[in-house]
Design a protein around this motif. Structure first.
Motif, PDB file in Angstrom:
ATOM      1  N   ARG A  60      35.151  51.196  31.832  1.00 48.81           N
ATOM      2  CA  ARG A  60      36.159  52.250  31.892  1.00 48.81           C
ATOM      3  C   ARG A  60      36.730  52.384  33.311  1.00 48.81           C
ATOM      4  O   ARG A  60      37.943  52.533  33.498  1.00 48.81           O
ATOM      5  N   LEU A  61      35.869  52.308  34.306  1.00 49.52           N
ATOM      6  CA  LEU A  61      36.333  52.396  35.689  1.00 49.52           C
ATOM      7  C   LEU A  61      37.164  51.176  36.079  1.00 49.52           C
ATOM      8  O   LEU A  61      38.170  51.301  36.783  1.00 49.52           O
ATOM      9  N   LEU A  62      36.764  49.999  35.611  1.00 48.31           N
ATOM     10  CA  LEU A  62      37.522  48.791  35.925  1.00 48.31           C
ATOM     11  C   LEU A  62      38.935  48.876  35.371  1.00 48.31           C
ATOM     12  O   LEU A  62      39.896  48.424  36.007  1.00 48.31           O
ATOM     13  N   GLY A  63      39.082  49.449  34.175  1.00 50.72           N
ATOM     14  CA  GLY A  63      40.415  49.617  33.611  1.00 50.72           C
ATOM     15  C   GLY A  63      41.300  50.451  34.524  1.00 50.72           C
ATOM     16  O   GLY A  63      42.456  50.091  34.797  1.00 50.72           O
ATOM     17  N   LYS A  64      40.778  51.561  35.002  1.00 48.03           N
ATOM     18  CA  LYS A  64      41.545  52.421  35.911  1.00 48.03           C
ATOM     19  C   LYS A  64      41.864  51.708  37.221  1.00 48.03           C
ATOM     20  O   LYS A  64      42.978  51.808  37.749  1.00 48.03           O
ATOM     21  N   ILE A  65      40.864  51.011  37.747  1.00 45.79           N
ATOM     22  CA  ILE A  65      41.043  50.316  39.023  1.00 45.79           C
ATOM     23  C   ILE A  65      42.100  49.222  38.903  1.00 45.79           C
ATOM     24  O   ILE A  65      42.996  49.099  39.751  1.00 45.79           O
ATOM     25  N   PHE A  66      42.022  48.425  37.837  1.00 45.09           N
ATOM     26  CA  PHE A  66      42.976  47.331  37.663  1.00 45.09           C
ATOM     27  C   PHE A  66      44.389  47.858  37.445  1.00 45.09           C
ATOM     28  O   PHE A  66      45.362  47.227  37.846  1.00 45.09           O
ATOM     29  N   GLN A  67      44.507  49.011  36.796  1.00 43.21           N
ATOM     30  CA  GLN A  67      45.844  49.598  36.622  1.00 43.21           C
ATOM     31  C   GLN A  67      46.431  50.009  37.966  1.00 43.21           C
ATOM     32  O   GLN A  67      47.600  49.748  38.261  1.00 43.21           O
ATOM     33  N   LYS A  68      45.610  50.633  38.799  1.00 39.88           N
ATOM     34  CA  LYS A  68      46.099  51.066  40.105  1.00 39.88           C
ATOM     35  C   LYS A  68      46.406  49.879  41.016  1.00 39.88           C
ATOM     36  O   LYS A  68      47.271  49.961  41.890  1.00 39.88           O
ATOM     37  N   MET A  69      45.706  48.768  40.811  1.00 39.33           N
ATOM     38  CA  MET A  69      45.958  47.570  41.608  1.00 39.33           C
ATOM     39  C   MET A  69      47.175  46.793  41.102  1.00 39.33           C
ATOM     40  O   MET A  69      47.618  45.844  41.744  1.00 39.33           O
ATOM     41  N   GLY A  70      47.686  47.183  39.944  1.00 38.80           N
ATOM     42  CA  GLY A  70      48.828  46.475  39.390  1.00 38.80           C
ATOM     43  C   GLY A  70      48.472  45.293  38.525  1.00 38.80           C
ATOM     44  O   GLY A  70      49.347  44.537  38.115  1.00 38.80           O
ATOM     45  N   VAL A  71      47.191  45.128  38.205  1.00 37.35           N
ATOM     46  CA  VAL A  71      46.752  44.005  37.365  1.00 37.35           C
ATOM     47  C   VAL A  71      47.008  44.303  35.896  1.00 37.35           C
ATOM     48  O   VAL A  71      47.391  43.418  35.126  1.00 37.35           O
ATOM     49  N   LEU A  72      46.778  45.538  35.473  1.00 38.26           N
ATOM     50  CA  LEU A  72      47.001  45.964  34.106  1.00 38.26           C
ATOM     51  C   LEU A  72      48.047  47.074  34.078  1.00 38.26           C
ATOM     52  O   LEU A  72      48.105  47.898  34.998  1.00 38.26           O
ATOM     53  N   GLU A  73      48.822  47.103  33.012  1.00 41.83           N
ATOM     54  CA  GLU A  73      49.912  48.078  32.939  1.00 41.83           C
ATOM     55  C   GLU A  73      49.412  49.490  32.663  1.00 41.83           C
ATOM     56  O   GLU A  73      49.902  50.458  33.242  1.00 41.83           O
ATOM     57  N   LYS A  74      48.420  49.629  31.767  1.00 44.17           N
ATOM     58  CA  LYS A  74      47.958  50.957  31.367  1.00 44.17           C
ATOM     59  C   LYS A  74      46.552  51.271  31.864  1.00 44.17           C
ATOM     60  O   LYS A  74      46.280  52.391  32.261  1.00 44.17           O
ATOM     61  N   GLY A  75      45.634  50.318  31.764  1.00 46.25           N
ATOM     62  CA  GLY A  75      44.281  50.534  32.263  1.00 46.25           C
ATOM     63  C   GLY A  75      43.372  51.281  31.324  1.00 46.25           C
ATOM     64  O   GLY A  75      42.284  51.701  31.715  1.00 46.25           O
TER      65      GLY A  75
END
Length: 321
Positions: A114-129
């Motif tokens: 769950r944290l990785l999803g948020k982190i990747f979204q903020k890094m621009g890797v994922l659109e929603k996270g």
């Protein structure tokens, strides 16, 4: 930071553009939506935006998991360097972040996902996270053609975020008429089709996951990141307990810590799988809080110190799992 009605900020959109997730046309369109105040939704309480530093701090605050924390730092550094390479017009590759999580229940796998999803979204890797948790029943159909539809539906829900499949090896269990293999094949195809905006995480017990990956040699190579989630040590579990009670405005007395350590140690001997996880500690603490409430109610001594303190009588040995 200016935000539009659906919660996407200028910074989020520009990060997606910089990382190649949005075309120039799409970026200009989304920015125009913010400026013009379109895409209005029903009024609702606005949730405070979490910033990358705050999410990273939450990850750092977790007990143990040093391998995960190190991985996130590597990914963050890689993304930053790729951005600088683009500025210099050098070749910049995108990341494939599909993962294998191996460990017993309650060792932090879902929390980390769950944290990785948020982190990747903020890094621009994922659109929603966002995180979509999926199990065998959500993917495997009951007749020809059903499995493909179910997998496609779950992939659609997960695009832009993380699909998390716990006990993933269950997909490979079944007889000749089972559609689990079809589900695996459909997932593999989707991993390739949406690799720039979807992360697939397969999770489960270590031995079972190893057997599952060996049974399908082509599958293992598609997951470049393998993370082991070891059982927590006794010291880490006591620290986790202290964090849990602190968040609830309670304290553990010295005698209650000793009692807790004794119960965990005994549980380790009886049940190796569930003895080294945070779920066991949470169950003990939640029961202790209820026991304390009954004890205080009988004694009618509601001083601040008594309301705060959990003592050894509150830490009881039950059939915890």
């Amino acid at each position: 930071m200016k935000r539009n009605p659906i919660g996407r900020s200028y910074e989020d959109i520009l990060n997606m553009f910089e990382y190649g997730k949005l075309t120039t046309e799409e970026t200009l369109k989304k920015l125009s939506v913010i400026r013009n105040g379109k895409a209005v939704q029903p009024l609702q309480a606005e949730q405070p935006e979490e910033h990358l530093d705050e999410i990273l701090a939450e990850l750092e605050s977790l007990i143990g998991l040093n391998n995960v924390k190190g991985l996130v730092k590597e990914i963050q550094a890689y993304i930053n360097i790729q951005k600088k390479r683009r500025v210099e017009q050098l070749v910049a590759d995108s990341l494939v972040l599909h993962m294998i999580f191996r460990g017993n229940p309650g060792t932090g796998k879902t929390t980390v996902a769950r944290l990785l999803g948020k982190i990747f979204q903020k890094m621009g890797v994922l659109e929603k996270g966002h995180l979509i948790e999926v199990e065998r029943a959500d993917l495997v159909g009951e007749y020809i053609g059903h499995t493909a539809v179910k997998v496609r539906d779950q992939i659609k829900r997960s695009i832009g975020g993380i699909m998390f499949i716990d006990e993933a090896y269950s997909l490979a269990r079944g007889g000749e008429k089972d559609f689990g293999k079809e589900a695996i094949d459909a997932l593999v195809k989707s991993m390739e089709d949406y690799k720039d905006n979807l992360v697939l995480i397969l999770a489960g017990y270590k031995d079972e996951m190893d057997t599952f990956l060996r049974s399908n040699p082509g599958l293992k190579s598609r997951f470049p990141i393998h993370i082991d989630f070891p059982d927590y040590t006794l010291e880490e579990l006591i620290l986790i307990a202290e964090r849990m009670v602190e968040k609830r405005d309670y304290k553990l007395s010295l005698s209650s810590k000793a009692r807790l350590a004794k119960i965990i140690s005994k549980k380790r001997i009886e049940d190796g799988i569930n003895s080294g996880n945070a779920r066991l500690v949470r169950n003990i603490i939640e029961r202790a809080i209820r026991k304390q409430a009954v004890r205080l109610q009988k004694g009618e001594d509601f001083s601040r110190e008594n309301l705060l303190m959990l003592n050894s009588d509150d830490i009881t040995e039950e059939d915890y799992t």
